[in-house]
Write a protein that holds these residues in place. Structure first.
Motif, PDB file in Angstrom:
ATOM      1  N   ILE A  72      27.874  69.595   7.284  1.00 52.62           N
ATOM      2  CA  ILE A  72      27.406  69.923   5.932  1.00 52.62           C
ATOM      3  C   ILE A  72      25.940  69.517   5.795  1.00 52.62           C
ATOM      4  CG2 ILE A  72      27.679  69.337   3.479  1.00 52.62           C
ATOM      5  CD1 ILE A  72      30.661  68.805   4.128  1.00 52.62           C
ATOM      6  N   GLY A  73      25.126  70.462   5.281  1.00 53.29           N
ATOM      7  CA  GLY A  73      23.741  70.103   5.022  1.00 53.29           C
ATOM      8  C   GLY A  73      22.758  71.172   5.464  1.00 53.29           C
ATOM      9  N   PRO A  97      28.887  77.258   4.241  1.00 57.95           N
ATOM     10  CA  PRO A  97      30.128  76.474   4.108  1.00 57.95           C
ATOM     11  C   PRO A  97      31.298  77.106   4.858  1.00 57.95           C
ATOM     12  CG  PRO A  97      29.063  76.713   1.977  1.00 57.95           C
ATOM     13  CD  PRO A  97      28.325  77.605   2.929  1.00 57.95           C
ATOM     14  N   ARG A  98      31.250  78.451   5.020  1.00 53.97           N
ATOM     15  CA  ARG A  98      32.362  79.106   5.722  1.00 53.97           C
ATOM     16  C   ARG A  98      31.839  80.044   6.799  1.00 53.97           C
ATOM     17  NH1 ARG A  98      37.442  80.472   1.949  1.00 53.97           N
ATOM     18  NH2 ARG A  98      37.829  82.049   3.545  1.00 53.97           N
ATOM     19  N   ARG A 133      23.566  65.824   4.093  1.00 54.42           N
ATOM     20  CA  ARG A 133      22.963  66.046   2.793  1.00 54.42           C
ATOM     21  C   ARG A 133      22.884  64.733   2.012  1.00 54.42           C
ATOM     22  NH1 ARG A 133      22.528  70.791   0.537  1.00 54.42           N
ATOM     23  NH2 ARG A 133      24.263  71.857   1.510  1.00 54.42           N
ATOM     24  N   ILE A 187      27.804  64.816   7.744  1.00 56.01           N
ATOM     25  CA  ILE A 187      27.302  65.215   6.425  1.00 56.01           C
ATOM     26  C   ILE A 187      25.834  64.815   6.376  1.00 56.01           C
ATOM     27  CG2 ILE A 187      27.520  64.850   3.937  1.00 56.01           C
ATOM     28  CD1 ILE A 187      30.566  64.344   4.519  1.00 56.01           C
ATOM     29  N   ALA A 235      30.623  66.830  15.089  1.00 57.18           N
ATOM     30  CA  ALA A 235      31.427  67.612  14.147  1.00 57.18           C
ATOM     31  C   ALA A 235      31.738  66.746  12.931  1.00 57.18           C
ATOM     32  CB  ALA A 235      32.715  68.057  14.818  1.00 57.18           C
ATOM     33  N   GLY A 236      31.696  67.344  11.743  1.00 59.06           N
ATOM     34  CA  GLY A 236      32.033  66.609  10.522  1.00 59.06           C
ATOM     35  C   GLY A 236      30.880  65.813   9.939  1.00 59.06           C
ATOM     36  N   GLY A 287      33.097  75.274   7.499  1.00 61.15           N
ATOM     37  CA  GLY A 287      34.549  75.481   7.649  1.00 61.15           C
ATOM     38  C   GLY A 287      34.832  76.686   8.525  1.00 61.15           C
ATOM     39  N   ILE A 288      35.727  76.521   9.462  1.00 66.31           N
ATOM     40  CA  ILE A 288      36.125  77.636  10.334  1.00 66.31           C
ATOM     41  C   ILE A 288      37.644  77.596  10.463  1.00 66.31           C
ATOM     42  CG2 ILE A 288      35.681  76.248  12.427  1.00 66.31           C
ATOM     43  CD1 ILE A 288      35.029  78.895  13.885  1.00 66.31           C
ATOM     44  N   ASP A 300      32.111  71.783  14.055  1.00 64.79           N
ATOM     45  CA  ASP A 300      32.433  72.360  12.742  1.00 64.79           C
ATOM     46  C   ASP A 300      32.418  71.298  11.643  1.00 64.79           C
ATOM     47  OD1 ASP A 300      34.796  71.121  13.522  1.00 64.79           O
ATOM     48  OD2 ASP A 300      36.062  72.550  12.460  1.00 64.79           O
ATOM     49  N   SER A 301      32.577  71.767  10.425  1.00 63.05           N
ATOM     50  CA  SER A 301      32.532  70.914   9.220  1.00 63.05           C
ATOM     51  C   SER A 301      31.238  70.119   9.132  1.00 63.05           C
ATOM     52  CB  SER A 301      33.745  69.971   9.180  1.00 63.05           C
ATOM     53  OG  SER A 301      34.881  70.689   8.785  1.00 63.05           O
TER      54      SER A 301
END
Lengths: 460, 119
Positions: free
Chosen positions: B87-88, B15-16, B109, B107, B104-105, B66-67, B84-85
């Motif tokens: 998720i999954g 996540p980060r 999941r 999702i 980027a961005g 997240g960066i 970035d951003s």
């Protein structure tokens, strides 16, 4: 997006989403598997993720908090059954690292079973900005000084701040005792708690007792209602007792009892209150001497004196005078929106030669006055307070005028008591030990000289 | 040859970026559809060290969660492409990237909604 409802709180079911949206901080609700079920507008604004993006995902992926990566606070809340509250940071969708206070509480169904968690996120940026300002005012780095004496103090203050021991701060007036006390509180773990200052010399004994320990309704005539007292107000924080040397003996006993038991008994109450308070005391008096004279309880001194910080007078840290002059010039330049470059060599000479009986406070006031008065780029003699320049003139002319033998270069920088003592000694030496002649040389009567000799403990 | 770095947390994209202690580097050779995978465990989480690794290892694309803006700008300035951003699961992200379909961005999941799932 689903709209959840709370039933049985009101006659009609409550629109939970709208209710959450009114809360002025980020709120999210997760299930026991930590998948997001519901977020409010505050959360969307803080994280930059819309509800549509966030719902159904593990909170870790959306919150992106430091704590999620280290020790999941929801897991901790689940394990301990206690509400978790901690400071951490998150990275928002627009790549900003935001300091937040995160609070996690379990949600239970009507059988008491944990059915999820509510997490709140409080944006700490405004507090951090405020904290920066406070740090400028209270932090150790703002207790300015680079003399060896101050370096020693800078080394010990962060250590003291982290401990919970009572601290006794001593030093002449204007040396920064209040500043150090507040700095200790701000840097301690109690910084979110209250910092309550009480001047022990400001009130008569009876009022002070009620002020410190509080009273119950009807405890004495005029006690129309319960009063909590400063100890109770400082619960969870720090109580700063300034001018502790002026505290009456009977109150010293009460303070002593508190330091032993950590329980306060308000006037007229038999029920004690366990106050979680750190005591910081300060005085400009010599408490050891007061103990000898029977004016201060020795056992109280021992209890307060767990850690001692003695702030040196400005005379003892002459290296810092120039530094402080420049420091306050910059400070007041900013405050008063001026752009003064510095001091003329003549003004500087007077300032560096002055003995500052009022210590840093006096120096600060002198610079503030000069910055206010100075219409030019550089502070000149004429911009200094008149008493400084008159002292300077009298010092220059005095040796030739009256008592050439009684002034030495060192004497100008010492306190008046030291100077006077030296004058008496010099006069006695010059008079070959004859007091009457020494008194004549000094321009005093014999009885005055006798009294002063006794006062300074001169063995003549 | 193209190198892609993904900071990971178990099977997921971390996540980060600044708190990742493990990364996977995918090396795609021209003409080879299956990239080589190289896992690396970092001695500690550090955004600076990750930036150093990315630049010294010649990474051309970073896929991350997240960066911070500071690192994003720095790596962009150093000509590293950043998605970035995201998720999954990292494997899914890698597959989509190889197919040229990752943005980027994204999702990746499956969403799980208590009230809706159970119903």
């Amino acid at each position: 997006m689903p709209i959840a409802h709370i039933t049985e709180l009101f006659r009609a079911s409550l629109d939970f989403q709208k209710f959450l949206d009114h809360i002025p901080m980020g709120v999210l609700i997760v299930n026991p598997e930590r998948h997001i079920l519901c977020v409010n507008h505050g959360f969307e604004a803080l994280t930059g993720f819309s509800a549509d993006q966030a719902l159904g995902l593990p909170c870790r992926d959306i919150l992106r908090s430091r704590q999620c990566m280290l020790h999941c606070p929801v897991q901790k809340a689940l394990d301990t059954g206690e509400t978790q509250s901690l400071e951490t940071d998150i990275i928002s969708r627009d790549r900003q690292r935001i300091p937040v206070r995160m609070t996690i509480a379990a949600l239970h169904d009507n059988q008491g079973k944990t059915c999820g968690f509510i997490e709140t996120l409080e944006d700490l940026r405004p507090f951090r900005e405020l904290g920066e300002k406070q740090r400028q005012a209270y932090s150790f780095s703002k207790v300015v000084g680079r003399s060896p004496q101050m370096e020693k103090i800078f080394q010990i203050l962060p250590v003291l701040a982290q401990s919970d021991a009572s601290v006794l701060i001593t030093g002449e007036t204007g040396t920064g005792k209040d500043l150090v006390a507040e700095a200790l509180h701000q840097s301690s773990e109690r910084s979110r708690g209250p910092f309550i200052k009480v001047n022990c010399g400001a009130l008569p004994e009876t009022l002070m007792e009620s002020e410190l320990f509080g009273h119950m309704k009807g405890a004495f005539t005029g006690a129309h209602e319960n009063k909590p007292g400063r100890f109770r107000l400082a619960h969870g924080g720090t109580l700063f007792l300034t001018e502790i040397g002026d505290l009456s003996l009977s109150l010293q006993v009460k303070l002593l009892t508190f330091l032993d038991d950590r329980i306060i008994y308000p006037l007229g109450s038999t029920k004690g209150f366990p106050a979680n308070v750190r005591i910081i005391a300060a005085t400009h008096r010599n408490l050891e001497a007061m103990v000898k004279e029977g004016l201060f309880r020795q056992d109280l001194l021992f209890r307060l004196n767990v850690a001692r910080v003695h702030l040196p007078s400005l005379r003892e840290r002459e290296d810092d005078i120039r530094l402080l002059l420049d420091h306050f010039l910059i400070t007041f330049n900013q405050h008063l929106k001026k752009s003064l470059k510095g001091y003329t060599p003549e003004a500087l000479k007077i300032l560096l030669a002055y003995h500052f009986p009022g210590n840093v406070r006096e120096l600060r006031n002198i610079v503030e006055y000069a910055v206010n008065v100075c219409p030019k780029n550089t502070i000149e003699i004429s911009h200094l307070p008149a008493y400084l320049t008159s002292i300077a003139f009298s010092q220059e002319s005095a040796p030739e005028k009256s008592h050439p033998a009684f002034f030495s270069p060192q004497a100008t920088e010492a306190s008046w008591n030291t100077v006077e003592r030296q004058m008496i000694l010099n006069a006695l030496v010059q008079a070959g030990g004859r007091k009457s002649k020494a008194a004549t040389l000094l321009g005093w009567g014999r009885s005055t000289l006798w009294r002063k000799i006794k006062q300074y403990g001169i063995d003549a | 040859m193209e190198k892609i770095l993904i900071p990971i947390y178990n099977q997921d994209i971390a996540p980060r970026f600044d708190l990742a202690t493990e990364v996977v580097i995918l090396i795609r050779e021209a003409g080879n559809p299956l990239p080589e995978e190289r896992m690396m465990v970092l001695p500690q989480a550090s955004a600076e060290q990750l930036c150093h690794l990315i630049l010294s290892d010649g990474i051309s694309t970073l896929i991350c969660g997240g960066i911070e803006e500071e690192y994003f700008q720095y790596l962009s300035w150093k000509k590293v492409r950043i998605l970035d951003s995201v998720i999954g699961p990292w494997r899914k992200a890698a597959d989509l990237f190889m197919e040229g379909r990752l943005k980027a961005g994204d999702i990746l999941r499956k969403r799980r909604m208590e009230g809706l799932d159970g119903a």
